[in-house]
Design an enzyme around this catalytic site. Structure first.
Site, mmCIF file in Angstrom:
data_model
loop_
_atom_site.group_PDB
_atom_site.id
_atom_site.type_symbol
_atom_site.label_atom_id
_atom_site.label_comp_id
_atom_site.label_asym_id
_atom_site.label_seq_id
_atom_site.Cartn_x
_atom_site.Cartn_y
_atom_site.Cartn_z
ATOM 1 N N GLU A 198 -7.589 2.318 38.764
ATOM 2 C CA GLU A 198 -7.081 3.575 39.313
ATOM 3 C C GLU A 198 -6.806 3.454 40.811
ATOM 4 O O GLU A 198 -5.808 3.978 41.317
ATOM 5 C CB GLU A 198 -8.092 4.709 39.066
ATOM 6 C CG GLU A 198 -8.332 5.047 37.604
ATOM 7 C CD GLU A 198 -7.198 5.843 36.996
ATOM 8 O OE1 GLU A 198 -6.193 6.071 37.678
ATOM 9 O OE2 GLU A 198 -7.316 6.225 35.827
ATOM 10 N N ASP A 208 -1.245 0.039 27.456
ATOM 11 C CA ASP A 208 0.106 0.462 27.826
ATOM 12 C C ASP A 208 0.709 -0.261 29.028
ATOM 13 O O ASP A 208 1.717 -0.958 28.929
ATOM 14 C CB ASP A 208 0.146 1.978 28.045
ATOM 15 C CG ASP A 208 -0.964 2.491 28.952
ATOM 16 O OD1 ASP A 208 -1.770 1.672 29.432
ATOM 17 O OD2 ASP A 208 -1.034 3.700 29.190
ATOM 18 N N GLU A 236 -2.932 15.389 23.612
ATOM 19 C CA GLU A 236 -3.493 14.108 24.015
ATOM 20 C C GLU A 236 -3.478 13.109 22.864
ATOM 21 O O GLU A 236 -3.332 11.904 23.077
ATOM 22 C CB GLU A 236 -4.919 14.310 24.540
ATOM 23 C CG GLU A 236 -5.491 13.132 25.276
ATOM 24 C CD GLU A 236 -4.878 12.922 26.666
ATOM 25 O OE1 GLU A 236 -5.621 12.464 27.531
ATOM 26 O OE2 GLU A 236 -3.682 13.173 26.873
ATOM 27 N N GLU A 282 4.376 10.774 31.241
ATOM 28 C CA GLU A 282 5.039 9.654 30.563
ATOM 29 C C GLU A 282 6.291 10.081 29.805
ATOM 30 O O GLU A 282 7.302 9.367 29.788
ATOM 31 C CB GLU A 282 4.056 8.959 29.607
ATOM 32 C CG GLU A 282 3.022 8.087 30.271
ATOM 33 C CD GLU A 282 1.887 8.881 30.888
ATOM 34 O OE1 GLU A 282 1.111 8.316 31.689
ATOM 35 O OE2 GLU A 282 1.770 10.083 30.575
ATOM 36 N N THR A 340 3.630 1.825 37.770
ATOM 37 C CA THR A 340 3.214 2.698 36.670
ATOM 38 C C THR A 340 2.858 4.095 37.166
ATOM 39 O O THR A 340 2.820 5.037 36.392
ATOM 40 C CB THR A 340 2.022 2.081 35.909
ATOM 41 O OG1 THR A 340 1.839 2.778 34.669
ATOM 42 C CG2 THR A 340 0.740 2.144 36.741
#
Length: 833
Positions: free
Chosen positions: A31, A178, A272, A290, A376
């Site tokens: 993160e 991902d 979710e 996304e 990302t």
């Protein structure tokens, strides 16, 4: 990007002046890299671009880059492992394994956590000329590539950072994996290294063989890729159509994107997680970007105005359902419209950016966005880095790479005008068969496991026949490598270890049995799921913005069949427990009665307030501190008698949510609420009447907007699971008074919402993580699972006599400043993907 150059310059000055990176705090390496390091590098990229233009940032001298380099060095201790995979967490002041670090004991990390570093670390090396950052990121990627499952070319979700063993052996394109795939392709684009494209093409071929089951993307086992690992998809996979656009594979991108859009149109937001037949699996929506990202890339590739309409829908839903006085609130439950008190940084970094770019004309941009690549987290890195400070060999060694006989894997970036001309009718022809996919039954071909189970070999024991108390069944399980564990809470857990099977054929039988168990569990869940309800405060100063998640009742008005809901002012009753005749009927008549849980049956409370003239009832939990954030919702059961005489709606609120209403009464006296199956937008609530601007405009400092409302405490998700736990809804009956007989104490009176209430959880192969792949066998002797309140709960005398007016905090503490959120985020120990 938004052409706010003055504001950007001021923000950079504030960051330089105020941000301190030398803090004794444990952070997620993943993160921190994508959000903080990526943000600093993206800011530096734009700052030097503006400086070159000559109007803004003339004072800038690389201060953000210096901060990025400092942060990069603080992250490097995490890579002190024999494998080169980083520890998942690092202390910014003390590193890892230091006595004061409070980290460094972890053994596992997710694939995305270790594989989503190369863009930021390589950019830092290229900007500064310090090669060490790019070298460490490449080493981590090399190790993951070496540890891929060689027969399927897939990677698992979780890997041991010391041994390289796969801890979770399921594979997909969503949570936990991902951005690993995303960074392989983008690393080739940014750095020009052919090995990254070779690896991506190898993985992509495997994804399209096994995981892609158009229009779905389903997780599979890396060793048995023809077997699905689960029957639901998580929302993070919504990025994949955008990556396919970058790859040049447009058709499947259009198909998956359209399927996701149909789910959004049904629920306003992308849940979710949702099942293969498009039911809600996990109802949260933390404002993930996304899908907007993929929408932007599809529009760029096709020029189809359809995707502008998609973007318009996203914006309208955000303004209608998520906008609150201080920003946009994450959705706690897309079915009811209830909120969480949080707005993640990716909402501003990505969602706003992609939606703006979707509608922006070229003249709206002060620079050419095509000169940059998105990380990302949608930070911008300039493509000229590919030719700058190449401090290490351009060519990595990609061992055992097999040349793929596929013309789609050209090494040059595809020319979209040739591959996919800007012909909207072509895209429409791909979308058309999927228009009603959500409302109809799921298209066939979605489950290869179902195929093999239907026509192929059957396991010697079928899931539907399994009895946990049958010794013969247990012997068969043992032969198939399936272990049965009795948990302390009474549940039975099934875990499959292929290596413990008597033979490879028995191991395959075990996999089929576990797959059958998942399918059976999924079917039971669909049949038994009970949706939550909503309590929406519609009076001043809330005006419909506050939505509380409530449990339904098995009796009374069914709010799902009365779409308008029941609206009225609330009033507390006397006695507050509602277990005898109401002594203040004049205060309750034509109002929604508030009462405390305890001392008698729910149905008895309902009859008493209905007799007093109430138009609805809300039961508030007397368990101090209980909240729908942490406790599973349940459905209030009847009293074993005929309840047709109860005609008013009844809902249940946990203590925390109930206190929000009680404190609102204390502060504002007259509080009006709407009981409904899901939250209504303000236009519906006020029946088309104009809402004053001071209510809508959060920027105006009006008196009633001085206090910001906090509905729920923020909570983070486990990075290894990458998604929140589901909210289960079971049924619980109130305990009758001592000495009173009641037939509702029979377990049959409980109505569990999910299949795991039968008490059997399962896990596939060696990849068991608590809460993963949980299902249940149809074993009537099993007790309920830990998500379902099982016993009839006895109310204590002390709790039942508690009075609401000396309970709860003052309104000022409920209408707290958003600074509390920041403190809460700092205290979180869990990371979110």
């Amino acid at each position: 990007v938004l052409n706010k150059t003055k504001e950007f310059e001021e923000a950079v000055k504030k960051v330089i002046k105020d941000v301190n990176l030398d803090n004794d705090i444990v952070v997620s390496v993943f993160e921190t890299n994508i959000r903080v390091l990526g943000g600093l590098l993206g800011g530096h990229s734009v700052a030097i671009m503006l400086k070159e233009k000559g109007e803004y940032m003339q004072w800038y001298n690389g201060e953000l880059l210096h901060m990025a380099k400092e942060l990069g060095y603080k992250l490097l201790p995490a890579f002190n492992t024999t494998s080169g995979l980083p520890y998942p967490r690092v202390n910014l002041k003390f590193g890892v394994r230091h006595p004061e670090a409070r980290t460094g004991t972890e053994t596992d990390t997710c694939t995305a956590c270790a594989g989503t570093l190369i863009l930021e670390f390589a950019a830092l090396s290229r900007f500064t000329g310090t090669s060490v950052f790019e070298e460490y990121a490449r080493k981590a990627l090399d190790f993951i590539w070496e540890k891929r499952q060689r027969s399927s070319n897939l990677v698992g979700v979780t890997i041991n950072i010391h041994t390289g063993d796969w801890v979770r052996k399921d594979s997909g394109v969503g949570a936990g994996i991902d951005s690993y795939y995303e960074y392989l392709l983008k690393a080739y684009v940014l750095l020009g290294d052919d090995s990254f494209l070779e690896r991506f093409n190898t993985h992509y071929d495997a994804i399209m063989r096994y995981i892609s089951q158009p229009p779905l993307l389903l997780d599979v086992h890396i060793h048995k890729p023809m077997l699905n690992a689960r029957t639901w998809m998580d929302s993070l996979l919504a990025f994949f159509p955008g990556l396919q656009v970058l790859k040049g594979d447009i058709r499947p991108a259009i198909e998956t994107h359209e399927m996701l859009y149909q789910v959004i149109k049904k629920h306003n937001f992308l849940p979710e997680a949702f099942t293969t037949d498009f039911r809600v699996h996990w109802a949260q929506h933390p404002l993930r970007p996304e899908f907007a990202e993929s929408t932007y890339f599809l529009y760029k590739a096709t020029g189809d105005p359809y995707y502008l309409e998609v973007g318009k829908t996203l914006i309208e839903n955000l303004n209608k359902y998520a906008r609150v006085p201080c920003g946009f609130a994450a959705m706690k439950d897309v079915r009811t419209g209830s909120h969480e008190d949080r707005m993640d940084s990716f909402f501003l970094a990505e969602m706003f950016k992609y939606l703006y770019l979707l509608f922006a004309d070229k003249e709206d941009m002060i620079f050419d966005i095509e000169d940059y690549i998105f990380t990302t987290e949608a930070h911008l890195l300039p493509l000229w880095l590919s030719t700058t400070n190449q401090t290490i060999s351009k060519k990595n060694t990609t061992t055992e790479y097999t040349e793929l006989d596929d013309s789609n894997f050209d090494w040059t970036c595809p020319n979209t005008q040739i591959l996919f001309p800007n012909d909207p009718m072509f895209a429409q022809s791909i979308r058309e068969p999927l228009k009603n996919v959500v409302d109809k039954s799921c298209p066939r071909g979605i489950s290869r496991a179902e195929e093999s189970l239907g026509s192929g070999p059957k396991p010697p024991l079928r899931a539907r026949d399994f009895m946990a108390s049958n010794p013969e069944h247990l012997e068969i399980l043992k032969k198939m490598g399936v272990s049965l564990i009795h948990l302390k809470d009474g549940r039975v857990q099934l875990v499959q270890h292929a290596v413990q099977a008597a033979s490879s054929l028995d191991a395959e039988d075990g996999l089929r049995f576990m797959q059958e168990m998942i399918e059976l569990s999924s079917q039971q869940q669909k049949e038994q799921q009970l949706p939550p309800r909503a309590v929406q405060i519609v009076s001043h100063p809330f005006f419909g913005r506050v939505v509380l998640t409530a449990g339904p009742a098995q009796f009374g008005m069914d709010l799902s069949k009365h779409k308008a809901g029941t609206r009225g002012f609330v009033a507390t009753i006397k006695p507050y427990n509602g277990c005898s005749e109401i002594t203040n009927p004049e205060a309750v008549k034509e109002k929604i009665a508030l009462m405390q849980r305890g001392q008698c049956m729910f149905a008895e409370k309902a009859r008493n307030i209905q007799k007093a003239g109430a138009i609805g009832g809300i039961v508030i939990d007397d368990n101090e501190g209980s909240s729908s954030d942490t406790a599973p919702l349940f459905q209030m059961a009847g009293d074993g008698k005929n309840t047709d005489d109860i005609t008013i709606p009844m809902l249940f609120l946990f203590n925390k949510e109930g206190n929000i209403i009680l404190d609102a009464i204390r502060e504002y006296e007259a509080v009006e609420v709407l009981l409904s199956d899901k939250a209504k937008d303000r236009a519906t609530i006020f029946k088309g009447k104009m809402i004053p601007n001071y209510i809508i405009d959060s920027n105006l400092e009006m008196e009633n907007m001085d206090q910001k409302f906090s509905e729920n405490d923020s909570h983070k998700q486990n990075s290894e699971e990458a998604t929140s736990a589901p909210q289960d809804v079971g049924a619980v009956s109130e305990e009758p008074e001592e000495g009173e007989n009641s037939d509702v104490t029979d377990p049959d009176s409980l109505s569990p919402a999910h299949a795991d209430s039968d008490g059997v959880s399962i896990s596939n192969q060696d990849s068991y993580v608590p809460g993963t792949n949980e299902a249940s066998a149809p074993e009537p002797a099993c007790t309920q699972g830990d998500h379902q309140p099982q016993e009839q709960e006895t109310e204590t005398e002390s709790n039942s006599k508690a009075n609401w007016d000396n309970k709860g905090q003052p309104m000022e503490s409920i209408l707290a400043d958003w600074n509390e959120d920041i403190e809460a985020f700092e205290m979180m120990e869990k990371d979110e993907l």
